[in-house]
Design a protein around this motif. Structure first.
Motif, mmCIF file in Angstrom:
data_model
loop_
_atom_site.group_PDB
_atom_site.id
_atom_site.type_symbol
_atom_site.label_atom_id
_atom_site.label_comp_id
_atom_site.label_asym_id
_atom_site.label_seq_id
_atom_site.Cartn_x
_atom_site.Cartn_y
_atom_site.Cartn_z
ATOM 1 N N SER A 287 -43.941 4.109 -27.767
ATOM 2 C CA SER A 287 -45.256 4.419 -27.217
ATOM 3 C C SER A 287 -45.860 3.142 -26.656
ATOM 4 C CB SER A 287 -46.166 5.007 -28.302
ATOM 5 O OG SER A 287 -47.470 5.212 -27.837
ATOM 6 N N GLN A 288 -45.583 2.838 -25.406
ATOM 7 C CA GLN A 288 -46.047 1.593 -24.820
ATOM 8 C C GLN A 288 -47.570 1.558 -24.782
ATOM 9 O OE1 GLN A 288 -44.472 0.774 -20.950
ATOM 10 N NE2 GLN A 288 -45.451 -1.219 -20.771
ATOM 11 N N CYS A 289 -48.146 0.436 -25.203
ATOM 12 C CA CYS A 289 -49.590 0.272 -25.129
ATOM 13 C C CYS A 289 -50.032 0.457 -23.684
ATOM 14 C CB CYS A 289 -49.995 -1.110 -25.652
ATOM 15 S SG CYS A 289 -49.564 -1.364 -27.394
ATOM 16 N N LYS A 290 -51.090 1.229 -23.487
ATOM 17 C CA LYS A 290 -51.466 1.674 -22.152
ATOM 18 C C LYS A 290 -51.767 0.537 -21.183
ATOM 19 C CE LYS A 290 -51.412 6.209 -22.821
ATOM 20 N NZ LYS A 290 -50.908 6.277 -24.185
ATOM 21 N N PHE A 291 -52.258 -0.587 -21.686
ATOM 22 C CA PHE A 291 -52.646 -1.691 -20.809
ATOM 23 C C PHE A 291 -51.565 -2.742 -20.646
ATOM 24 C CE2 PHE A 291 -53.707 -2.865 -25.104
ATOM 25 C CZ PHE A 291 -53.324 -4.186 -25.203
ATOM 26 N N CYS A 292 -50.467 -2.615 -21.393
ATOM 27 C CA CYS A 292 -49.440 -3.667 -21.435
ATOM 28 C C CYS A 292 -48.522 -3.586 -20.222
ATOM 29 C CB CYS A 292 -48.630 -3.550 -22.726
ATOM 30 S SG CYS A 292 -47.326 -4.793 -22.861
ATOM 31 N N ARG A 457 -49.674 -4.686 -13.351
ATOM 32 C CA ARG A 457 -48.480 -4.003 -12.870
ATOM 33 C C ARG A 457 -47.545 -3.699 -14.044
ATOM 34 N NH1 ARG A 457 -46.290 -3.615 -7.898
ATOM 35 N NH2 ARG A 457 -47.640 -5.257 -7.057
ATOM 36 N N PHE A 458 -46.874 -2.587 -13.957
ATOM 37 C CA PHE A 458 -45.884 -2.131 -14.944
ATOM 38 C C PHE A 458 -46.506 -1.496 -16.180
ATOM 39 C CE2 PHE A 458 -43.502 -6.025 -13.241
ATOM 40 C CZ PHE A 458 -42.957 -5.324 -12.179
ATOM 41 N N SER A 459 -47.830 -1.546 -16.325
ATOM 42 C CA SER A 459 -48.463 -0.901 -17.477
ATOM 43 C C SER A 459 -48.551 0.602 -17.242
ATOM 44 C CB SER A 459 -49.864 -1.463 -17.712
ATOM 45 O OG SER A 459 -50.735 -1.075 -16.652
ATOM 46 N N PRO A 460 -48.635 1.420 -18.314
ATOM 47 C CA PRO A 460 -48.859 2.860 -18.143
ATOM 48 C C PRO A 460 -50.112 3.182 -17.350
ATOM 49 C CG PRO A 460 -48.093 2.429 -20.366
ATOM 50 C CD PRO A 460 -48.339 1.084 -19.723
ATOM 51 N N TYR A 461 -51.182 2.395 -17.537
ATOM 52 C CA TYR A 461 -52.396 2.609 -16.750
ATOM 53 C C TYR A 461 -52.116 2.457 -15.253
ATOM 54 C CZ TYR A 461 -55.766 2.661 -20.648
ATOM 55 O OH TYR A 461 -56.499 3.000 -21.749
ATOM 56 N N PHE A 462 -51.282 1.486 -14.904
ATOM 57 C CA PHE A 462 -50.955 1.240 -13.501
ATOM 58 C C PHE A 462 -49.998 2.299 -12.966
ATOM 59 C CE2 PHE A 462 -48.247 -0.672 -10.215
ATOM 60 C CZ PHE A 462 -49.207 -1.103 -9.308
ATOM 61 N N ALA A 463 -49.056 2.697 -13.806
ATOM 62 C CA ALA A 463 -48.051 3.666 -13.358
ATOM 63 C C ALA A 463 -48.644 5.053 -13.119
ATOM 64 C CB ALA A 463 -46.917 3.744 -14.386
ATOM 65 N N ASN A 464 -49.632 5.440 -13.953
ATOM 66 C CA ASN A 464 -50.237 6.767 -13.839
ATOM 67 C C ASN A 464 -51.760 6.670 -13.900
ATOM 68 O OD1 ASN A 464 -47.670 8.449 -14.057
ATOM 69 N ND2 ASN A 464 -47.565 7.253 -15.946
ATOM 70 N N PRO A 465 -52.368 6.010 -12.938
ATOM 71 C CA PRO A 465 -53.809 5.751 -13.028
ATOM 72 C C PRO A 465 -54.655 7.023 -13.070
ATOM 73 C CG PRO A 465 -52.980 5.223 -10.832
ATOM 74 C CD PRO A 465 -51.791 5.459 -11.702
ATOM 75 N N TYR A 468 -55.479 8.707 -16.353
ATOM 76 C CA TYR A 468 -56.444 8.066 -17.245
ATOM 77 C C TYR A 468 -57.811 7.883 -16.597
ATOM 78 C CZ TYR A 468 -52.052 7.115 -19.588
ATOM 79 O OH TYR A 468 -50.812 7.256 -20.190
ATOM 80 N N GLY A 469 -58.011 8.467 -15.426
ATOM 81 C CA GLY A 469 -59.310 8.350 -14.771
ATOM 82 C C GLY A 469 -59.504 7.033 -14.064
ATOM 83 N N ILE A 470 -58.421 6.358 -13.718
ATOM 84 C CA ILE A 470 -58.487 5.097 -12.983
ATOM 85 C C ILE A 470 -58.257 5.390 -11.504
ATOM 86 C CG2 ILE A 470 -57.326 2.880 -12.621
ATOM 87 C CD1 ILE A 470 -56.771 2.822 -15.634
ATOM 88 N N ILE A 471 -59.205 4.995 -10.672
ATOM 89 C CA ILE A 471 -59.127 5.337 -9.254
ATOM 90 C C ILE A 471 -59.327 4.097 -8.387
ATOM 91 C CG2 ILE A 471 -59.883 7.724 -9.598
ATOM 92 C CD1 ILE A 471 -62.693 6.887 -8.832
ATOM 93 N N ASN A 472 -58.996 4.264 -7.100
ATOM 94 C CA ASN A 472 -59.187 3.201 -6.112
ATOM 95 C C ASN A 472 -58.515 1.896 -6.550
ATOM 96 O OD1 ASN A 472 -60.086 1.966 -3.769
ATOM 97 N ND2 ASN A 472 -62.103 1.455 -4.612
#
Length: 629
Positions: A287-292, A457-465, A468-472
């Motif tokens: 379970s990769q940390c979302k910001f890592c 880059r390469f974090s789950p947040y970046f891969a599937n923004p 998680y409600g991350i836009i632009n």
């Protein structure tokens, strides 16, 4: 393989802004691998030369602030590399003042460094007999791209036949490909772990053979950058050589005494000689940390055997006479508690270690760390709120993090950690709970600071923004001051990204309250405020509270109350507490209400903390030998 005198050497280079406090393990491993293949190699630490030129104290201060996303360190070299192709200096200064609140005084102090860049580059060229080398390798991570590119261009201008190879974290996957496409000076890029790929590339170049089939190598074919496919991770770490740090220590020997000033700060830099015992992340596999953003493509966890670790450690201690080591591992192998740590304890080596760990260790494991000499750790705590920790996918709770800090205080282990905020989905009640908790644990090691998480880059947040409600999502604006490229190219070169939150997940701005609580915590800890439990008789303990916000300076607990408090030295839920006391005092009428009342009293006195139905005692058991971190 035998090294012959007729072979030209490989030169591996470390540029600013890598720290001078220790050698670079990556290129030190590559040098040792090249030796195994019969290829002579030297390492040049130009970062050491630059630190001497501008003053080592100032240099290290700049190194420690890397990752602040102003990219001011690369900007100095970008100005030298591109000149008028970049926005004007005043535009950059205004940008820093507006976006990052960088004061003009601070910038003026740093601006003098700009005048050192050309003399430094000249010195780099003049200090090396380049005719001895036909392949020049640059390692680049953090803010090293422009320093490396600037010197690579000078080398090519000196002799266009020199082969330039780039590798390191800044060359992973699309970043490495874009570097290769944007900078014709670079002949080859090694993307991923290069322990075997780079030596093979060197041999192919020297033998004038095709590089086809070498995994992770990026080369040109008819002007087009080509990425060679294949696995780039090393599966058997025991097969790697010991790192060769000779060049680092040799270069330091020729520096004046003033270079080793006792006033040199070492904040944030683990002390000692680097060594690795594992690669990848066993938690990230699950379970990769979302910001890592670490370990893209090489997250699979691999570790060295106990025997190999001990042999390598013994070798490095004997050769370099070091008593402090920091392990560059992303996370401590939990299997080491079964073999490696007991052996380190038994050998009683006069060595201290730094390790990154997961914050889920129990008391026995923390004690094992101390006995093994692992007295400096970086636990992945990041927050003291369970909801935020779930958002991160950390796999621990707030109480679990507090429990680790308490055990560190008990066994004399120093944990370096920080609070990260700004995750999509945070709530105002999360901050309120965290701040309230912080005021209760001021006797425990505080975080270094607090900062908003960066989109990497390469974090789950970046891969599937969008998930998680991350836009632009776009590259950090600072990149436009170091790369005169179109947005698409900068996007591929960038590691840090700016973004916006979707309205429904936008976190509240509670940094003022958080910073106030953090400053208070730091001040209390600096004043050696304590919370101890001291045995006064076989059935009683005295809890002594010297914290400035103590409600009761002394509290005596006897019989069942003492048993409950000590039972909660480890996190316990109410059901477990009741069963324990009911079993121990089976001949007495044990009522759940009485136990709850006592637990609530302890919480109200800030002697315990709870989360839902889970309780943790805060006092550190004192036996007269207790150490504080």
């Amino acid at each position: 393989m035998e090294i012959t005198d007729r072979m030209k050497k490989v030169l591996l280079i470390t540029m600013p802004f890598a720290t001078t406090m220790h050698p670079a393990i990556g290129i030190s491993l590559l040098k040792a691998r090249l030796y195994e293949e019969g290829v002579p190699c030297d390492i040049k630490y130009f970062n050491i030369d630059f630190a001497e030129m501008i003053g080592r104290e100032k240099y290290e201060e700049m190194c420690q602030s890397q990752g602040d996303r102003t990219f001011i360190r690369e900007w100095f070299f970008a100005q030298h590399y591109y000149g008028e192709q970049l926005p004007e200096e005043q535009e950059y200064i205004k940008y820093l003042e507006k976006v990052y609140q960088v004061s003009s005084d601070y910038f003026e102090d740093l601006l003098s460094i700009k005048s050192f860049i050309k003399p430094f580059m000249d010195q780099c060229i003049e200090s090396v007999s380049w005719k001895l080398y036909d392949i020049i390798g640059f390692t680049t991570m953090f803010e090293q791209n422009l320093p490396c590119l600037a010197l690579a261009r000078r080398v090519k201008l000196l002799d266009h036949t020199k082969i330039i190879v780039f590798g390191g974290a800044n060359c992973d996957q699309e970043m490495g490909l874009e570097l290769h496409q944007c900078f014709p000076t670079i002949d080859y890029v090694c993307s991923g772990e290069a322990d075997f790929a780079f030596p093979e590339l060197v041999k192919r170049i020297k033998d004038k053979k095709s590089v086809e089939g070498i995994p992770g190598i990026i080369y040109r074919n008819n002007g087009k950058s080509i990425v060679l496919p294949g696995t780039v991770s090393v599966e058997n770490l025991d097969a790697l050589p010991y790192p060769d740090y000779d060049d680092y220590f040799s270069q330091l020997e020729h520096k004046p005494t003033s270079f080793f000033s006792s006033s040199l700060r070492n904040d944030g830099v683990p002390p000692g000689l680097p060594m690795e015992t594992s690669r990848g992340c066993w938690w990230g596999e699950r379970s990769q940390c979302k910001f890592c953003g670490l370990n893209r493509g090489t997250i699979g966890f691999r570790s060295k055997s106990k025997d190999r670790v001990m042999k390598e450690l013994t070798y490095l201690v004997d050769k370099y006479n070091e008593s402090q080591f920091f392990m560059v591992d992303n996370i401590l192998d939990m299997n080491y508690f079964n073999e490696l740590l007991p052996e380190l304890e038994e050998r009683r080596l006069p060595i201290q270690f730094f390790y990154e760990i997961k914050a889920n260790l129990n008391k026995e494991q923390v004690q094992m760390l101390y006995k093994a000499g692992i007295t400096l750790i970086q636990p992945g705590i990041e927050s003291l709120n369970s909801h935020v920790l779930r958002l991160m996918a950390k796999g621990v709770s707030a109480l679990r993090n507090i429990q680790l800090l308490k055990y560190c205080g008990e066994f004399g282990i120093f944990p370096g950690w920080s609070i990260i905020v700004g995750f999509p989905g945070e709530r105002i009640e999360d901050y309120k709970q965290m701040v309230e908790l912080m005021y209760k644990v001021t006797h425990l090691p505080p975080p270094h600071g607090n900062a908003c998480f960066s989109l990497q880059r390469f974090s789950p947040y970046f891969a599937n923004p969008k998930e998680y409600g991350i836009i632009n999502v776009r590259p950090e604006s600072s990149y436009r001051f170091i790369y005169p490229f179109e947005e698409s190219s900068i996007f591929n070169l960038a590691y840090f990204f700016a973004f916006d939150y979707r309205d429904d997940v936008k976190p509240p701005n509670c940094n003022e309250e958080l910073t106030k609580a953090l400053d208070y915590w730091k001040a209390c800890y600096a004043n050696n405020e304590t919370l101890y439990s001291i045995e006064t008789s076989p059935t009683a303990v005295l809890i002594e509270d010297t914290r400035s916000n103590a409600i009761a300076s002394q509290t005596v607990l006897e019989s069942a109350q003492r048993d409950i408090y000590e039972y909660c030295d480890k996190i316990q839920n109410f059901s477990s507490i009741f069963s324990y006391i009911h079993g121990k005092y089976s001949s007495y009428p044990v009522r759940a209400r009485d136990i709850r009342d006592f637990l609530q009293e302890m919480v109200d006195l800030n002697l315990m903390v709870n989360e839902e139905d889970n309780y943790l005692s805060l006092a550190i058991p004192f036996d007269g030998k207790t150490l504080t971190a």
